[in-house]
Write a protein that holds these residues in place. Structure first.
Motif, mmCIF file in Angstrom:
data_model
loop_
_atom_site.group_PDB
_atom_site.id
_atom_site.type_symbol
_atom_site.label_atom_id
_atom_site.label_comp_id
_atom_site.label_asym_id
_atom_site.label_seq_id
_atom_site.Cartn_x
_atom_site.Cartn_y
_atom_site.Cartn_z
ATOM 1 N N GLU A 44 -23.016 -11.704 -13.235
ATOM 2 C CA GLU A 44 -21.658 -11.861 -13.748
ATOM 3 C C GLU A 44 -20.986 -13.080 -13.133
ATOM 4 N N VAL A 45 -21.138 -13.227 -11.817
ATOM 5 C CA VAL A 45 -20.530 -14.381 -11.145
ATOM 6 C C VAL A 45 -21.288 -15.654 -11.487
ATOM 7 N N PHE A 46 -22.608 -15.580 -11.446
ATOM 8 C CA PHE A 46 -23.415 -16.788 -11.652
ATOM 9 C C PHE A 46 -23.170 -17.391 -13.022
ATOM 10 N N PHE A 47 -23.167 -16.562 -14.056
ATOM 11 C CA PHE A 47 -23.070 -17.084 -15.420
ATOM 12 C C PHE A 47 -21.636 -17.232 -15.921
ATOM 13 N N ASN A 48 -20.707 -16.466 -15.383
ATOM 14 C CA ASN A 48 -19.370 -16.432 -15.980
ATOM 15 C C ASN A 48 -18.264 -16.977 -15.089
ATOM 16 N N ALA A 49 -18.470 -16.974 -13.771
ATOM 17 C CA ALA A 49 -17.378 -17.376 -12.889
ATOM 18 C C ALA A 49 -17.852 -18.345 -11.818
ATOM 19 N N ASN A 50 -18.891 -19.109 -12.135
ATOM 20 C CA ASN A 50 -19.462 -19.991 -11.124
ATOM 21 C C ASN A 50 -18.624 -21.249 -10.992
ATOM 22 N N VAL A 60 -30.971 -8.613 -17.143
ATOM 23 C CA VAL A 60 -31.828 -7.716 -16.366
ATOM 24 C C VAL A 60 -31.645 -7.866 -14.857
ATOM 25 N N ALA A 61 -31.353 -9.070 -14.401
ATOM 26 C CA ALA A 61 -31.310 -9.319 -12.951
ATOM 27 C C ALA A 61 -30.169 -8.565 -12.280
ATOM 28 N N ASP A 62 -30.439 -8.083 -11.086
ATOM 29 C CA ASP A 62 -29.375 -7.587 -10.221
ATOM 30 C C ASP A 62 -28.714 -8.745 -9.484
ATOM 31 N N ARG A 63 -29.527 -9.753 -9.161
ATOM 32 C CA ARG A 63 -28.997 -10.953 -8.518
ATOM 33 C C ARG A 63 -29.730 -12.171 -9.037
ATOM 34 N N VAL A 64 -29.015 -13.287 -9.049
ATOM 35 C CA VAL A 64 -29.587 -14.576 -9.425
ATOM 36 C C VAL A 64 -29.531 -15.495 -8.210
ATOM 37 N N VAL A 65 -30.687 -16.053 -7.866
ATOM 38 C CA VAL A 65 -30.776 -17.024 -6.774
ATOM 39 C C VAL A 65 -31.020 -18.393 -7.399
ATOM 40 N N PRO A 97 -20.084 -27.152 -9.758
ATOM 41 C CA PRO A 97 -20.338 -28.107 -10.849
ATOM 42 C C PRO A 97 -21.830 -28.314 -11.090
ATOM 43 N N ARG A 98 -22.631 -28.281 -10.023
ATOM 44 C CA ARG A 98 -24.072 -28.493 -10.188
ATOM 45 C C ARG A 98 -24.696 -27.365 -10.991
ATOM 46 N N ILE A 99 -24.324 -26.135 -10.702
ATOM 47 C CA ILE A 99 -24.872 -25.004 -11.451
ATOM 48 C C ILE A 99 -24.367 -25.014 -12.888
ATOM 49 N N GLN A 100 -23.124 -25.357 -13.087
ATOM 50 C CA GLN A 100 -22.589 -25.466 -14.451
ATOM 51 C C GLN A 100 -23.365 -26.523 -15.241
ATOM 52 N N GLN A 101 -23.696 -27.621 -14.580
ATOM 53 C CA GLN A 101 -24.486 -28.676 -15.229
ATOM 54 C C GLN A 101 -25.862 -28.156 -15.598
ATOM 55 N N PHE A 102 -26.501 -27.415 -14.675
ATOM 56 C CA PHE A 102 -27.813 -26.824 -14.925
ATOM 57 C C PHE A 102 -27.759 -25.880 -16.124
ATOM 58 N N LEU A 103 -26.784 -25.004 -16.150
ATOM 59 C CA LEU A 103 -26.681 -24.025 -17.233
ATOM 60 C C LEU A 103 -26.400 -24.685 -18.574
ATOM 61 N N GLY A 112 -35.180 -27.342 -2.179
ATOM 62 C CA GLY A 112 -35.756 -26.464 -1.166
ATOM 63 C C GLY A 112 -34.768 -25.568 -0.463
ATOM 64 N N VAL A 113 -33.539 -25.515 -0.980
ATOM 65 C CA VAL A 113 -32.468 -24.743 -0.346
ATOM 66 C C VAL A 113 -31.919 -23.724 -1.342
ATOM 67 N N VAL A 114 -31.551 -22.538 -0.850
ATOM 68 C CA VAL A 114 -30.848 -21.561 -1.687
ATOM 69 C C VAL A 114 -29.387 -21.992 -1.784
ATOM 70 N N VAL A 115 -28.987 -22.413 -2.978
ATOM 71 C CA VAL A 115 -27.635 -22.914 -3.205
ATOM 72 C C VAL A 115 -26.686 -21.778 -3.560
ATOM 73 N N ALA A 116 -27.198 -20.779 -4.294
ATOM 74 C CA ALA A 116 -26.368 -19.642 -4.700
ATOM 75 C C ALA A 116 -27.214 -18.384 -4.706
ATOM 76 N N ASN A 117 -26.577 -17.268 -4.369
ATOM 77 C CA ASN A 117 -27.216 -15.953 -4.379
ATOM 78 C C ASN A 117 -26.132 -14.986 -4.844
#
Length: 254
Positions: A236-242, A217-222, A245-251, A227-232
Motif C-alpha cells: 500500500e505504501v510502496f505503490f500508493n504513497a511512496n 500478493v506481497a506482504d512487503r515490497v523490498v 522520486p527514484r521509486i516513482q520513476q521506476f514504477l 546493492g542497497v535496500v532502499v525501501a522495505n
C-alpha cells in the motif's frame, strides 16, 4: 518481530565480484508465512541476494539465518565444517525456483518431481510416485506426468519446477525471476500457482518484475538499487504513497 517467527534473517550482508560491490550492508527479515517481493532495476543486487540466502553465491561478510540455521561469514576466513553442515541443513529446508527452470531434460515431469525424494530423502519409488502425482495435480499438470521437458511449454516447465521444489516440503521457497522467460499467457499459469502457495501460508521471497503480483500478493515490497535496500514497505505504501522520486520513476516505466 519475535525470533521464533523469523524464517529468514540477513544482517550486514556484503558481496563483491572483483571490485564491483553487488551487495552493501543488506539487512532483511522475513517472517513465517510472509511473501516478500524484491524489486529493482537490473544490476541492483536482487538475484545475488537471493542466491546468497542458500549459498549458491557465498557472500563476503555478514550473517545469514534461514530456518534456524545460522552462518556467520567473515571476510577472508574460510567457512568451518560446522558452517558447511549448516548450509546443507539450510538447503534441505528451502527450495529455489530458477528463471531457466533447470529441469533434467532426460527425465519426465514426474521423474523431475520425484528425483529428490528418491535420491535425497530415500523414500520408495511407490511413495515418491504418489507424492509426485499429487504435486503435479496441485500445479495442474497431472496429465503431463509422462512428458519430457522438450514437450512442455515454458509455463508448464516452471510449474513442474515448482512441484519439484514442493516435493521436499520446504519451509521457504526462493523464486528468481520465475516468469521473466515466459510470454504473458504462460506467466499467468505460473503466477496462479504462486498465488495459491501464498494463500496456503508458504513463506516466499520473490525476485520479479511482476508489479501486479507484488501489489496483490506481497506482504512487503523490498526495493533495491546499487546493492542497497532502499525501501522495505507494505504494498500500500510502496505503490500508493511512496515519496521517493527514484521509486516513482521506476514504477512509471512499468
Amino acid at each position: 518481530m519475535s525470533t521464533s517467527t523469523v524464517k529468514v534473517s540477513v544482517s550486514a550482508l556484503a558481496k563483491s565480484f572483483d571490485k564491483l560491490e553487488v551487495l552493501r550492508d543488506v539487512n532483511l527479515e522475513v517472517s513465517s508465512g510472509e511473501v516478500v517481493v524484491i524489486l529493482g532495476p537490473s544490476g541492483s543486487g536482487k538475484t545475488t541476494l537471493l542466491r546468497s540466502l542458500n549459498f549458491l553465491e557465498q557472500p563476503d561478510s555478514g550473517c545469514i539465518r534461514v530456518c534456524d540455521q545460522q552462518i556467520d561469514v567473515r571476510s577472508g576466513i574460510a567457512l568451518s565444517r560446522q558452517d558447511r553442515q549448516a548450509i546443507t541443513r539450510l538447503r534441505q529446508k528451502t527450495a529455489m525456483v530458477f528463471q531457466s527452470f533447470n529441469l533434467f531434460p532426460h527425465k519426465t515431469a514426474l521423474e523431475n518431481v520425484t528425483e529428490g525424494l528418491i535420491s535425497v530423502r530415500k523414500v520408495t519409488k511407490e511413495v515418491a510416485h504418489d507424492r509426485g502425482m499429487a504435486l503435479l495435480k496441485q500445479v495442474g499438470l497431472q496429465d503431463k506426468a509422462g512428458s519430457y521437458p522438450a514437450k512442455l511449454s515454458g509455463g508448464q516447465k516452471q510449474r513442474v519446477a515448482i512441484a519439484r521444489g514442493l516435493a521436499m516440503d520446504p519451509e521457504v521457497i526462493f523464486f528468481d525471476e520465475p516468469t521473466s522467460a515466459l510470454d504473458p499467457e504462460l506467466r499467468d499459469e505460473v503466477l496462479t500457482v504462486m498465488r495459491d502457495l501464498a494463500k496456503a501460508g508458504m513463506t516466499m521471497i520473490v525476485v520479479t518484475h511482476e508489479l501486479r503480483f507484488a501489489r496483490e500478493v506481497a506482504d512487503r515490497v523490498v526495493f533495491m538499487e546499487g546493492g542497497v535496500v532502499v525501501a522495505n514497505q507494505s504494498p500500500e505504501v510502496f505503490f500508493n504513497a511512496n515519496s521517493s522520486p527514484r521509486i516513482q520513476q521506476f514504477l512509471s516505466k512499468y
